[in-house]
Design a protein around this motif. Sequence first.
Motif: not given
Length: 187
Positions: A60-66, A68-88
Amino acid sequence: IRDHKLSDASSSIATMRTLEKIFANIDAAPDEPKFRRIRLTNPKVAKLLGAKGVQPLLLKAGWRRAVEQMEEAWIHDGGADALLLVRTTRHILGHLATLDEQAHAAAERQRAESLTKMSRQREVTLAEVKADHERRLERAGKLNHTMGAQLPLLAEVNGAVAGERAGLGAPASAGPAAQVAQQRTPP
């Protein structure tokens, strides 16, 4: 994420504080790639992601599972809307964690007060039991003292009676018990 059982409250608070820290890092430096990536190989992260409600919150806060670099991780894309969600989300988590910490501390204080009260009640009960025991010992001591004074007289009476049964009679110099026994015996 929140668990209101007292036994699980500290782990729930720790989970919220960890998420708050992750979100604070992104909020403070949104362009920093290391803050926008959560590696699943980290044991602490694996534990965090296993907590109830964490993964849906991340989604819900803009993270996705992916991968990356041969390793499974949660990634945050960092868009403006996503950053507002992160802050809130960060502020909400901080506030909830603070409320839970206060509730946990209040419950611990109440538990400590209850234990103190039970301890005082136990001390009172033990004092009452001790006092009752001492009263009983005192009464038993008085009874033993009274009985102890009568024991020589009883022994003398028993001896005189036993002697008369054997046909010996009581000597004239015998004590008062023997004289009483002799007066009772018909000639």
